[in-house]
Design an enzyme around this catalytic site. Structure first.
Site, PDB file in Angstrom:
ATOM      1  N   SER A 131      54.590 128.847  -4.685  1.00 49.19           N
ATOM      2  CA  SER A 131      56.001 128.513  -4.876  1.00 49.19           C
ATOM      3  C   SER A 131      56.875 129.742  -4.669  1.00 49.19           C
ATOM      4  O   SER A 131      56.433 130.869  -4.817  1.00 49.19           O
ATOM      5  CB  SER A 131      56.241 127.996  -6.298  1.00 49.19           C
ATOM      6  OG  SER A 131      55.334 126.973  -6.611  1.00 49.19           O
TER       7      SER A 131
HETATM    8  N1  SAH Z   1      50.862 127.768  -9.055  1.00 49.92           N
HETATM    9  C1  SAH Z   1      50.351 127.904  -7.720  1.00 49.92           C
HETATM   10  C2  SAH Z   1      50.991 126.898  -6.781  1.00 49.92           C
HETATM   11  C3  SAH Z   1      49.971 126.143  -6.005  1.00 49.92           C
HETATM   12  S1  SAH Z   1      50.543 124.722  -5.117  1.00 49.92           S
HETATM   13  C4  SAH Z   1      50.451 129.315  -7.227  1.00 49.92           C
HETATM   14  O1  SAH Z   1      51.006 130.172  -7.926  1.00 49.92           O
HETATM   15  O2  SAH Z   1      49.952 129.593  -6.145  1.00 49.92           O
HETATM   16  C5  SAH Z   1      50.000 123.403  -6.170  1.00 49.92           C
HETATM   17  C6  SAH Z   1      48.528 123.239  -6.342  1.00 49.92           C
HETATM   18  O3  SAH Z   1      48.321 122.052  -7.111  1.00 49.92           O
HETATM   19  C7  SAH Z   1      47.715 123.040  -5.067  1.00 49.92           C
HETATM   20  O4  SAH Z   1      46.757 124.063  -4.975  1.00 49.92           O
HETATM   21  C8  SAH Z   1      47.050 121.661  -5.252  1.00 49.92           C
HETATM   22  O5  SAH Z   1      45.735 121.599  -4.752  1.00 49.92           O
HETATM   23  C9  SAH Z   1      47.064 121.532  -6.768  1.00 49.92           C
HETATM   24  N2  SAH Z   1      46.932 120.171  -7.302  1.00 49.92           N
HETATM   25  C10 SAH Z   1      47.490 119.010  -6.849  1.00 49.92           C
HETATM   26  N3  SAH Z   1      47.120 117.965  -7.618  1.00 49.92           N
HETATM   27  C11 SAH Z   1      46.307 118.483  -8.598  1.00 49.92           C
HETATM   28  C12 SAH Z   1      45.587 117.917  -9.704  1.00 49.92           C
HETATM   29  N4  SAH Z   1      45.610 116.601  -9.974  1.00 49.92           N
HETATM   30  N5  SAH Z   1      44.857 118.744 -10.490  1.00 49.92           N
HETATM   31  C13 SAH Z   1      44.805 120.074 -10.240  1.00 49.92           C
HETATM   32  N6  SAH Z   1      45.453 120.674  -9.216  1.00 49.92           N
HETATM   33  C14 SAH Z   1      46.191 119.886  -8.397  1.00 49.92           C
END
Ligand code: SAH
Length: 192
Positions: free
Chosen positions: A33
């Site tokens: 993000s």
């Molecule tokens: N906080 C992260 C942002 C990653 S983007 C950072 O700092 O990089 C959001 C992430 O949520 C993705 O990696 C995606 O695979 C994950 N995601 C989506 N649905 C999910 C679920 N049900 N359980 C766990 N992770 C999930």
């Protein structure tokens, strides 16, 4: 955020963009993000009812859904006593583990699993923060939230887009607010 080196979480080809206020690809179709959004969401989390009259305090246990590259988990470790961060994609879960290793953050616990069901073993949480947006905030998250705790999550809005939703659990019940529009990757169920 000034102490967590964001360039340690992105691909070497993107290192020169790591300090721009922009989201960046982290592989497997997911994104880290943009810093402004990370700051905004953590600031909201710190506005939880339990901290209402003690803004300098830290949160207790926090659950993050969507570890991604692990950046936000590292930032959260500076404002929470324990961070449980769950990721559904094994490739990213492992990448986050490698990214976080040099930081030696003993209070960050990385989990591979479906965050839609939360993580009951760490409950109740002072805060729950989602980095992926679903149709609605799962009931399990509300159930695993402590009284005085707050959920901050991107959720499908009535106009079809996505908006930040804040849910507070107080002694009087559940309070829900819809804030500004955001653009997050989708919340998906199951592990892959
Ligand atoms: N906080 C992260 C942002 C990653 S983007 C950072 O700092 O990089 C959001 C992430 O949520 C993705 O990696 C995606 O695979 C994950 N995601 C989506 N649905 C999910 C679920 N049900 N359980 C766990 N992770 C999930």
């Amino acid at each position: 955020m000034g102490t967590v080196e964001r360039h340690m979480f992105v691909d070497s080809a993107l290192v020169n963009q790591a300090y721009e206020d922009t989201s960046l690809p982290i592989g497997l179709g997911q994104t880290i993000s943009k810093p402004n959004v990370v700051a905004r969401m953590i600031e909201l989390l710190l506005g939880a009812p339990s901290l209402a009259n003690k803004p300098a305090d830290r949160l207790g246990r926090v659950l993050e859904i969507g570890t991604g590259c692990g950046y936000q988990a590292a930032v959260l470790s500076h404002v929470a006593s324990e961070v449980y961060s769950i990721e559904r994609l094994r490739g990213l879960h492992e990448r986050a583990r490698a990214n976080l290793r040099p930081f030696r953050l003993a209070t960050v616990h990385l989990l591979l699993g479906d965050g839609m069901v939360g993580y009951a073993k760490g409950a109740p949480y002072a805060g729950i923060i989602a980095a992926a947006g679903g149709e609605a905030v799962p009931e399990a998250w509300v159930a695993q939230l402590a009284v005085g705790g707050r959920i901050v999550a991107p959720t499908r809005s009535s106009t079809g887009g996505q908006a930040l939703v804040v849910i507070d659990k107080t002694a009087r019940g559940i309070e829900r607010r819809v804030l500004e529009a955001v653009h997050f990757v989708p919340l998906k169920s199951g592990i892959a």
